[in-house]
Design a protein around this motif. Structure first.
Motif, PDB file in Angstrom:
ATOM      1  N   ILE A 130     -79.042   2.499  27.897  1.00 45.10           N
ATOM      2  CA  ILE A 130     -80.113   2.016  28.772  1.00 45.10           C
ATOM      3  C   ILE A 130     -81.381   1.909  27.944  1.00 45.10           C
ATOM      4  N   ASP A 131     -81.988   0.756  27.965  1.00 43.53           N
ATOM      5  CA  ASP A 131     -83.243   0.530  27.247  1.00 43.53           C
ATOM      6  C   ASP A 131     -84.320   0.245  28.273  1.00 43.53           C
ATOM      7  N   ASP A 132     -85.264   1.170  28.442  1.00 44.45           N
ATOM      8  CA  ASP A 132     -86.266   1.004  29.495  1.00 44.45           C
ATOM      9  C   ASP A 132     -87.559   0.358  28.996  1.00 44.45           C
ATOM     10  N   GLY A 133     -87.518  -0.219  27.814  1.00 43.03           N
ATOM     11  CA  GLY A 133     -88.695  -0.911  27.304  1.00 43.03           C
ATOM     12  C   GLY A 133     -89.329  -0.215  26.122  1.00 43.03           C
ATOM     13  N   HIS A 134     -89.357   1.124  26.150  1.00 40.77           N
ATOM     14  CA  HIS A 134     -89.908   1.859  25.009  1.00 40.77           C
ATOM     15  C   HIS A 134     -88.942   2.930  24.506  1.00 40.77           C
ATOM     16  N   ARG A 135     -87.914   3.227  25.300  1.00 45.98           N
ATOM     17  CA  ARG A 135     -86.984   4.294  24.941  1.00 45.98           C
ATOM     18  C   ARG A 135     -85.546   3.810  25.125  1.00 45.98           C
ATOM     19  N   ARG A 136     -84.717   4.148  24.143  1.00 46.30           N
ATOM     20  CA  ARG A 136     -83.299   3.846  24.242  1.00 46.30           C
ATOM     21  C   ARG A 136     -82.559   5.143  24.584  1.00 46.30           C
ATOM     22  N   ILE A 137     -81.817   5.097  25.703  1.00 42.68           N
ATOM     23  CA  ILE A 137     -81.044   6.261  26.143  1.00 42.68           C
ATOM     24  C   ILE A 137     -79.569   5.963  25.898  1.00 42.68           C
ATOM     25  N   VAL A 138     -78.961   6.724  24.981  1.00 46.61           N
ATOM     26  CA  VAL A 138     -77.560   6.540  24.638  1.00 46.61           C
ATOM     27  C   VAL A 138     -76.758   7.654  25.297  1.00 46.61           C
ATOM     28  N   CYS A 139     -75.752   7.278  26.088  1.00 42.06           N
ATOM     29  CA  CYS A 139     -74.984   8.262  26.841  1.00 42.06           C
ATOM     30  C   CYS A 139     -73.508   8.210  26.455  1.00 42.06           C
ATOM     31  N   GLU A 140     -72.942   9.370  26.170  1.00 42.25           N
ATOM     32  CA  GLU A 140     -71.508   9.508  25.988  1.00 42.25           C
ATOM     33  C   GLU A 140     -70.993  10.375  27.134  1.00 42.25           C
ATOM     34  N   LEU A 141     -70.112   9.800  27.969  1.00 39.59           N
ATOM     35  CA  LEU A 141     -69.689  10.459  29.202  1.00 39.59           C
ATOM     36  C   LEU A 141     -68.257  10.985  29.078  1.00 39.59           C
ATOM     37  N   LYS A 142     -68.024  12.131  29.695  1.00 38.84           N
ATOM     38  CA  LYS A 142     -66.685  12.688  29.794  1.00 38.84           C
ATOM     39  C   LYS A 142     -66.424  13.056  31.256  1.00 38.84           C
ATOM     40  N   TYR A 143     -65.169  12.875  31.655  1.00 36.27           N
ATOM     41  CA  TYR A 143     -64.755  13.156  33.026  1.00 36.27           C
ATOM     42  C   TYR A 143     -63.887  14.412  33.034  1.00 36.27           C
ATOM     43  N   ALA A 144     -64.346  15.457  33.712  1.00 36.36           N
ATOM     44  CA  ALA A 144     -63.649  16.744  33.713  1.00 36.36           C
ATOM     45  C   ALA A 144     -62.860  16.938  35.001  1.00 36.36           C
TER      46      ALA A 144
END
Length: 549
Positions: A483-497
């Protein structure tokens, strides 16, 4: 010419051909196509999305067959200066049966019987208009046959607008839907068996499917919807916009480029047209994929905006028929990411060309018929469909977003919470959980990692975050969500438990993936990069563990 004068010339409030011409509104001359169709005795069907000018086309045929191209009743010809004016020689005045199903039947669809009673009433009104005694206590086929047997051969012109309106309005009421279909079948079967009575028949609608008897084998009605010659009969080409809206283009360019109108250059006009093409062009209706047009409604609406704003005019004014599509989108959820990422989806030709019924139509075909998708390419087996333009991409995201997050108040509250204003990882994860808690669980169950990723992706795309994508490839791997909100890039690695899984181990695994594969470390570099490992608990239906990596 100032904006108010320009705005007064836009055909925004009417679809009536005579009204457009007599009010000195802009009429984009489509009479070359009209002449080619009307010249010979024929019966035609044309499918196009809403807001493309089908009603104006019907109205133009009505005027042509009612009075021809010559002056009458003390006024000049409505066709003066148009392509057809010096070519049309048929001076007969025909009996016109114009049926606008959206207007005539909008209040008469509570049951199939209600629809038939109203239809009989309408047909009897035409009988009286033609000097024929109406048929009382009849069926639709009887009332229609009564007209046909009392008119001369080749004396009747039948124009039907929005033929499918009563059906699309009742897609969720099977008994009403089927009752209307039965009535329509008898009407079109009667039409088919009396073809000698017609000088011309033209039918328009949005959807095209066989079960109404219009397209049954041996029918005399020709479907011209995908014929290249008529690919630009509705919608505007770039050249038509330049020819018929020169002052509107100049005004809009002056606003967007902050210039006086007299200082707007030809290159400014071309630059504006390039921008408009990105937003509103790209609709291809011919199976040879040679022609394309701009959205009629979107261009008129753009020129009607004194600020020359590039808005989503089409969806806001009902162009996408969300009421029809609402129940179909769950069946395309697995393909929505493919569409949004690659802007291409395949459908085999037989499925596309032979949809049997509206309530069982392949959703990809329905998306094309309603204007969300258009032709991109083809081979021997498949048509390849795409989004026409940025306006439709935005519309699709909005439609899917609304269908996935069905609670209006909850959805609006989530949209009001801007991710760019969330400072900490804790706040972001809490926001993710609020989003996932709002998902329509019946249609979008969160039972695996991809469902979590897709739900977040559709939420942020649906309300227009600058950049959101899933399964983002880089040299060393593929990030689940960025997700890039304009000034910050949020990188997510998701796991399903699942209940039997070790959530702590999954969190550690996610963090190691982010580190070793350098997720998010791609150009252009953001002002700030936040890397998050998250574990979603099947039992708790939320993210229970997270860590900055």
């Amino acid at each position: 010419m100032d904006f108010d004068q320009l705005n007064a010339r836009l055909p925004e409030g009417t679809s009536d051909f005579k009204d457009i011409i007599s009010s000195n509104c802009v009429y984009v001359d489509k009479t070359q196509y009209i002449y080619g169709l009307a010249l010979k005795k024929g019966q035609y069907f044309l499918s196009r999305p809403r807001r493309f000018g089908k009603s104006t086309l019907i109205s133009t045929f009505e005027e042509l067959f009612s009075h021809g191209v010559k002056p009458y009743d003390g006024h000049e010809s409505y066709f003066k200066g148009l392509y057809i004016e010096d070519k049309w020689t048929d001076e007969k005045e025909y009996l016109i049966m114009r049926l606008d199903f959206a207007e005539l039947f909008s209040d008469y669809c509570n049951t199939g019987n209600d629809f038939e009673i109203r239809f009989i009433q309408v047909l009897n009104e035409f009988a009286e208009q033609f000097g024929i005694a109406p048929k009382e206590n009849a069926k639709v086929s009887d009332a229609f046959s009564n007209i046909l047997k009392n008119v001369n051969n080749q004396s009747l012109v039948i124009l039907i607008d929005e033929y499918d309106f009563p059906l699309t309005q009742n897609i969720n009421r099977p008994e009403v839907f089927e009752g209307i279909v039965k009535v329509l079948r008898t009407f079109y079967q009667c039409m088919k068996s009396n073809s000698g009575k017609y000088r011309f028949v033209f039918i328009t609608g949005i959807t095209r499917y066989k079960d109404t008897a219009i397209f049954t084998a041996g029918n005399t009605i020709k479907d011209i919807s995908m014929i290249q010659r008529y690919g630009q009969i509705l919608g505007y080409t770039r050249d038509e916009i330049k020819q018929f809206f020169p002052d509107h283009l100049r005004y809009s360019a002056s606003v967007r480029f902050k210039k006086e109108m007299e200082n707007v250059s030809d290159s400014d006009i071309e630059s504006l047209l390039d921008t408009l093409a990105t937003m509103y062009d790209g609709y291809c209706f011919d199976e040879n994929i040679e022609t394309h047009v701009f959205s009629t409604w979107s261009i008129i609406s753009f020129f009607g905006d004194d600020l020359a704003s590039l808005k989503n005019y089409w969806y806001e004014n009902g162009g996408g028929l969300p009421s029809i599509l609402k129940n179909y989108l769950t069946s395309i959820k697995s393909q929505s990411l493919e569409l949004l990422k690659s802007n291409q989806i395949a459908v085999d030709k037989n499925t596309f060309l032979n949809p049997s019924n509206l309530d069982s139509m392949d959703v990809r075909v329905l998306l094309c018929q309603t204007g969300y998708l258009t032709f991109k390419d083809k081979n021997e087996e498949n048509f390849y469909l795409k989004f026409p333009n940025q306006e439709i991409i935005s519309s699709f995201k909005t439609l899917y977003f609304i269908n996935c997050y069905t609670d209006n108040l909850q959805r609006d509250a989530l949209k009001a919470c801007k991710i760019e204003n969330l400072a900490t990882s804790k706040d972001i994860v809490s926001y993710f959980n609020r989003i996932l808690n709002a998902v329509d669980y019946e249609h979008y169950p969160l039972t695996q990692e991809s469902a979590i990723t897709n739900s977040l992706f559709m939420f942020f795309n649906g309300y227009g975050v600058t950049y959101t994508n899933v399964n983002v490839h880089s040299a060393k791997g593929r990030a689940d969500l960025i997700i890039d909100d304009g000034h910050r890039r949020i990188v997510c690695e998701l796991k399903y438990a699942k209940e039997s899984d070790n959530a702590e181990s999954l969190l550690k695994e996610a963090c190691e993936q982010i580190a070793t594969r350098e997720y998010g470390d791609t150009e252009p570099k953001p002002q700030e990069l936040l890397k998050l490992a998250l574990v979603f608990s099947e039992k708790d239906r939320k993210f229970t563990l997270y860590k900055e990596c």
